[in-house]
Every structure is written in structure tokens, then in C-alpha cells.
Design a protein around this motif. Structure first.
Motif, PDB file in Angstrom:
ATOM      1  N   ILE A   8       1.079  -1.832   0.084  1.00  8.37           N
ATOM      2  CA  ILE A   8       0.145  -0.052  -0.404  1.00  8.37           C
ATOM      3  C   ILE A   8       0.948   1.229   0.102  1.00  8.37           C
ATOM      4  O   ILE A   8       0.446   2.458  -0.258  1.00  8.37           O
ATOM      5  CB  ILE A   8      -0.985   0.199   1.374  1.00  8.37           C
ATOM      6  CG1 ILE A   8      -0.628   0.554   2.444  1.00  8.37           C
ATOM      7  CG2 ILE A   8      -2.047  -1.064   1.139  1.00  8.37           C
ATOM      8  CD1 ILE A   8      -1.022   0.524   3.755  1.00  8.37           C
ATOM      9  N   GLU A   9       1.949   0.935   0.367  1.00  6.23           N
ATOM     10  CA  GLU A   9       3.045   2.744  -0.059  1.00  6.23           C
ATOM     11  C   GLU A   9       4.679   1.720   0.008  1.00  6.23           C
ATOM     12  O   GLU A   9       5.202   0.629   0.421  1.00  6.23           O
ATOM     13  CB  GLU A   9       2.639   3.027   1.827  1.00  6.23           C
ATOM     14  CG  GLU A   9       3.393   4.604   1.581  1.00  6.23           C
ATOM     15  CD  GLU A   9       3.280   5.177   2.991  1.00  6.23           C
ATOM     16  OE1 GLU A   9       3.250   6.557   2.859  1.00  6.23           O
ATOM     17  OE2 GLU A   9       2.234   5.102   3.698  1.00  6.23           O
ATOM     18  N   ILE A  10       5.335   2.594  -0.723  1.00  3.41           N
ATOM     19  CA  ILE A  10       6.560   2.894  -1.212  1.00  3.41           C
ATOM     20  C   ILE A  10       7.466   3.522  -0.628  1.00  3.41           C
ATOM     21  O   ILE A  10       6.994   4.509  -0.905  1.00  3.41           O
ATOM     22  CB  ILE A  10       6.851   2.102  -2.425  1.00  3.41           C
ATOM     23  CG1 ILE A  10       6.450   1.471  -3.071  1.00  3.41           C
ATOM     24  CG2 ILE A  10       8.501   2.285  -2.610  1.00  3.41           C
ATOM     25  CD1 ILE A  10       6.747   0.702  -4.560  1.00  3.41           C
ATOM     26  N   LEU A  11       8.299   3.762   0.810  1.00  2.00           N
ATOM     27  CA  LEU A  11       9.061   4.334   1.639  1.00  2.00           C
ATOM     28  C   LEU A  11       9.671   5.374   0.633  1.00  2.00           C
ATOM     29  O   LEU A  11      10.550   4.046  -0.229  1.00  2.00           O
ATOM     30  CB  LEU A  11       9.216   4.515   2.723  1.00  2.00           C
ATOM     31  CG  LEU A  11       8.140   4.088   4.029  1.00  2.00           C
ATOM     32  CD1 LEU A  11       8.570   3.820   4.421  1.00  2.00           C
ATOM     33  CD2 LEU A  11       7.235   5.312   3.702  1.00  2.00           C
ATOM     34  N   GLU A  12      10.700   6.375   0.710  1.00  2.70           N
ATOM     35  CA  GLU A  12      11.811   6.961  -0.453  1.00  2.70           C
ATOM     36  C   GLU A  12      12.638   6.072   0.888  1.00  2.70           C
ATOM     37  O   GLU A  12      13.368   5.179   1.469  1.00  2.70           O
ATOM     38  CB  GLU A  12      11.947   7.948   0.879  1.00  2.70           C
ATOM     39  CG  GLU A  12      13.520   8.484  -0.212  1.00  2.70           C
ATOM     40  CD  GLU A  12      13.228  10.187   0.401  1.00  2.70           C
ATOM     41  OE1 GLU A  12      14.425  10.519   0.166  1.00  2.70           O
ATOM     42  OE2 GLU A  12      12.534  10.987   0.636  1.00  2.70           O
ATOM     43  N   LYS A  25      18.730   0.765   1.283  1.00  2.00           N
ATOM     44  CA  LYS A  25      17.689  -0.113   1.754  1.00  2.00           C
ATOM     45  C   LYS A  25      16.098   0.800   0.929  1.00  2.00           C
ATOM     46  O   LYS A  25      16.352   1.832   0.834  1.00  2.00           O
ATOM     47  CB  LYS A  25      17.768  -0.270   3.372  1.00  2.00           C
ATOM     48  CG  LYS A  25      16.762   1.008   4.260  1.00  2.00           C
ATOM     49  CD  LYS A  25      16.776   0.274   6.037  1.00  2.00           C
ATOM     50  CE  LYS A  25      16.414   1.787   6.393  1.00  2.00           C
ATOM     51  NZ  LYS A  25      16.560   1.665   7.734  1.00  2.00           N
ATOM     52  N   GLN A  26      15.481   0.086   0.863  1.00  2.65           N
ATOM     53  CA  GLN A  26      13.840   0.265   0.564  1.00  2.65           C
ATOM     54  C   GLN A  26      13.153   0.056   1.539  1.00  2.65           C
ATOM     55  O   GLN A  26      12.857  -1.006   2.122  1.00  2.65           O
ATOM     56  CB  GLN A  26      13.931  -0.317  -0.474  1.00  2.65           C
ATOM     57  CG  GLN A  26      12.396   0.364  -1.087  1.00  2.65           C
ATOM     58  CD  GLN A  26      12.775   1.711  -1.585  1.00  2.65           C
ATOM     59  OE1 GLN A  26      12.862   2.329  -2.506  1.00  2.65           O
ATOM     60  NE2 GLN A  26      12.000   2.685  -0.774  1.00  2.65           N
ATOM     61  N   PHE A  42       8.225  -3.368   5.850  1.00  4.90           N
ATOM     62  CA  PHE A  42       9.242  -4.624   6.183  1.00  4.90           C
ATOM     63  C   PHE A  42      10.542  -3.840   4.845  1.00  4.90           C
ATOM     64  O   PHE A  42      10.207  -2.834   4.060  1.00  4.90           O
ATOM     65  CB  PHE A  42       8.675  -6.079   5.293  1.00  4.90           C
ATOM     66  CG  PHE A  42       8.575  -5.963   3.789  1.00  4.90           C
ATOM     67  CD1 PHE A  42       9.494  -6.293   3.225  1.00  4.90           C
ATOM     68  CD2 PHE A  42       7.348  -5.839   4.013  1.00  4.90           C
ATOM     69  CE1 PHE A  42       9.234  -6.124   1.477  1.00  4.90           C
ATOM     70  CE2 PHE A  42       6.625  -5.547   2.701  1.00  4.90           C
ATOM     71  CZ  PHE A  42       7.842  -6.234   1.382  1.00  4.90           C
ATOM     72  N   MET A  43      11.467  -4.501   4.826  1.00  5.42           N
ATOM     73  CA  MET A  43      12.752  -3.259   4.387  1.00  5.42           C
ATOM     74  C   MET A  43      13.758  -4.855   3.366  1.00  5.42           C
ATOM     75  O   MET A  43      13.336  -6.122   3.278  1.00  5.42           O
ATOM     76  CB  MET A  43      13.338  -2.756   5.137  1.00  5.42           C
ATOM     77  CG  MET A  43      14.400  -4.360   5.772  1.00  5.42           C
ATOM     78  SD  MET A  43      16.033  -2.066   6.957  1.00  5.42           S
ATOM     79  CE  MET A  43      14.876  -2.541   8.453  1.00  5.42           C
TER      80      MET A  43
END
Length: 121
Positions: A8-12, A25-26, A42-43
């Protein structure tokens, strides 16, 4: 351990330098499809970011390792993905693992370690 759900979301993305070289890391937020959905951040580390190619809206089964560490009297827990399975159809049932051994949690590119005074976040 495995979790199923939808991204639902992809962080920077984050990156930096450590004594062992460059790291990146993502982080992704997955929402489970249970009766009472939960959101789990999670990463993914290093080359697996490109290898997995996770996109918003993807339905995934994510194999994870949990790891906690102490820093200055506080505990931090990481949720690290090591394998991704996509979708419900056979055509989309592609599995990824950096080691090629789908049953193993060992990676040929383990996450970097950091000095006691260096935190990667």
C-alpha cells in the motif's frame, strides 16, 4: 516466517556509507488481507531492491526474518525480506531469492553491519 498482503506504500529509499562500503535499503508497507488487516513495514537491502521490483498494489507473499538490536538502552526491530512470491496465478508465481536457494534464509549479500555509534536510519 511469511506474510501475505498488498503493497500500500513505498517509502523513500535510503543509502549511505559504512566501514564496509555503500549500502542502500528500501522500505515497503504491506497490508494483510485478514479479517482484521494489519500494516507491516518491511525492508529490502541492496541489489534485492532491483531484483524484487516491488510496485505499489502488488499482492505478495513475503518471507521475512525478524531481528532486534539494542542501541543506547533502546531496542529496535527490523523486518527484513529475503524472498518474494507474487500473485495467485501460476504465471505470476515467480519466486526471488538472492542466494538461489529458496528454502534458505542465508543471503549471499547479508545486510551491512554498523558501528555502535552509527545507525542506518
Amino acid at each position: 516466517m511469511e506474510i501475505n498482503g498488498k503493497i500500500i506504500e513505498i517509502l523513500e529509499a535510503k543509502s549511505g556509507q559504512s566501514a564496509k562500503g555503500t549500502w542502500r535499503k528500501q522500505q515497503y508497507v504491506l497490508e494483510t488481507e485478514d479479517q482484521y488487516p494489519k500494516k507491516i513495514c518491511f525492508m529490502v537491502w541492496g541489489d534485492k531492491i532491483d531484483e524484487f521490483g516491488i510496485k505499489q498494489g502488488d499482492k505478495l507473499m513475503v518471507s521475512i526474518d525478524l531481528e532486534s538490536r539494542e542501541f543506547n538502552g533502546r531496542w529496535y526491530t527490523d523486518v527484513k525480506a529475503w524472498k518474494i512470491s507474487r500473485g495467485d496465478s501460476k504465471a505470476d508465481d515467480t519466486q526471488f531469492s538472492s542466494s538461489g536457494d529458496y528454502g534458505s534464509t542465508q543471503s549471499s549479500n547479508p545486510p551491512p553491519t554498523f558501528d555502535d555509534d552509527e545507525i542506518p536510519f
